[in-house]
Design a protein around this motif. Structure first.
Motif, short mmCIF file in Angstrom:
data_model
loop_
_atom_site.label_atom_id
_atom_site.label_comp_id
_atom_site.label_asym_id
_atom_site.label_seq_id
_atom_site.Cartn_x
_atom_site.Cartn_y
_atom_site.Cartn_z
N ARG A 139 0.60 33.02 40.61
CA ARG A 139 0.56 34.41 40.17
C ARG A 139 0.82 34.43 38.68
O ARG A 139 1.80 33.86 38.19
N ALA A 151 1.48 27.93 42.58
CA ALA A 151 0.68 28.17 43.78
C ALA A 151 1.42 27.87 45.06
O ALA A 151 0.98 28.27 46.13
N THR A 158 -2.57 34.53 44.49
CA THR A 158 -3.49 34.41 43.36
C THR A 158 -4.50 35.55 43.38
O THR A 158 -5.13 35.81 44.42
N ALA A 163 -8.17 34.23 38.80
CA ALA A 163 -8.55 32.84 39.09
C ALA A 163 -9.90 32.51 38.48
O ALA A 163 -10.09 31.43 37.89
N VAL A 177 -4.60 27.34 44.68
CA VAL A 177 -4.30 28.77 44.67
C VAL A 177 -3.17 29.08 45.64
O VAL A 177 -2.87 28.32 46.55
#
Length: 287
Positions: A139, A151, A158, A163, A177
């Motif tokens: 994040r 992650a 995410t 991304a 992620v």
């Protein structure tokens, strides 16, 4: 079989719409168990050594890397070598010469702009030296004073648009992620956000990577792959097989001093875990 390249294994997995398991190596027994389990499952696999594992071996990369390369070359299935969670630039630069075809550069602890800058520089260097580079985005921090979350941090998720921008800005080849898993889980209770995985797969033009997969149940792993996750990282699950096997053997045989006596059942237990999870991830049956 010749040492495979991670990029080739991932490209094949994407084309076949299946997952590619990547198992963490700490000792030679881990590598041998991973190869044996992959042969039983008849699926390609990645042997990955983390920066933490290198530290455990006195900061020396080559002894374990060369052992893994020999194990990989002797396997009856395709096996590649991956250097995982690299934060040290010198270690990253050692990867190509040590037989690795891919690495994961981890700048997730940095503020987002610094993460992008450092990762873009790492990706440019990696590509000049034939190295496939994975990176991580959990994040993004900065909103309402929030710190960035990696992650594999609990609660991190995410954002697909962030991304996609991160991949475009850094030039990385794969992206780890945040979708609900966490590192070092000892129970398989994680519930993944499959809808988010699908949105990330649609937004991001490179393979997605799931870290912390040991805590994810079989059905959730299958669902994650079906939704678009490709590389599935597994570490703690091997240790959860290894350590109880050692304890059980020593409890039943308290006079044993020869480590081969308890490392053999531990290696077998890890191989069984690998075979099961490799089948789950690669879609080769119920395990």
């Amino acid at each position: 079989m010749p040492l495979a390249r991670t990029s080739d294994l991932l490209a094949a997995a994407v084309a076949d719409r299946r997952g590619l398991p990547a198992f963490n190596v700490i000792t030679l027994e881990h590598a041998e168990a991973i190869a044996a389990g992959a042969e039983t499952a008849d699926t390609p696999v990645i042997l990955q050594i983390s920066q933490n594992a290198v530290g455990f071996h006195g900061g020396r990369l080559l002894p374990l890397a060369r052992a893994c390369a020999e194990v990989a070359a002797a396997a009856r299935v395709a096996v590649s070598l991956h250097l995982d969670h690299v934060e040290d630039a010198d270690l990253l630069r050692a990867a190509p010469g040590a037989g690795f075809s891919s690495a994961m550069f981890d700048a997730s602890h940095l503020p987002h702009d610094e993460n992008v800058k450092a990762t873009a520089e790492a990706a440019a260097w990696a590509h000049r030296h034939g190295l496939y580079l994975e990176a991580e985005l959990g994040r993004v921090g900065g909103k309402d004073g929030e710190a960035p979350l990696s992650a594999h941090a609990p609660g991190a998720r995410t954002d697909p648009a962030e991304a996609a921008g991160y991949v475009a800005d850094t030039g990385v080849d794969a992206l780890a992620v945040a979708v609900g898993s966490s590192h070092a889980m000892t129970t398989r209770t994680a519930a993944l956000d499959h809808g988010l995985i699908g949105r990330l797969a649609a937004a991001v033009p490179v393979p997605l990577v799931l870290h912390g997969s040991s805590g994810v149940p079989d059905a959730e792993l299958r669902g994650a792959v079906a939704a678009g996750m490709v590389k599935i990282n597994i570490g703690t699950a091997l240790n959860l097989a290894f350590t109880p096997a050692v304890r059980a053997h020593l409890a039943e045989n308290p006079a044993v001093t020869d480590p081969r006596k308890y490392l053999d059942p531990a290696r077998t237990a890890m191989a069984q875990t690998v075979a099961h999870l490799a089948r789950v991830v690669a879609g080769g049956g119920q395990g």
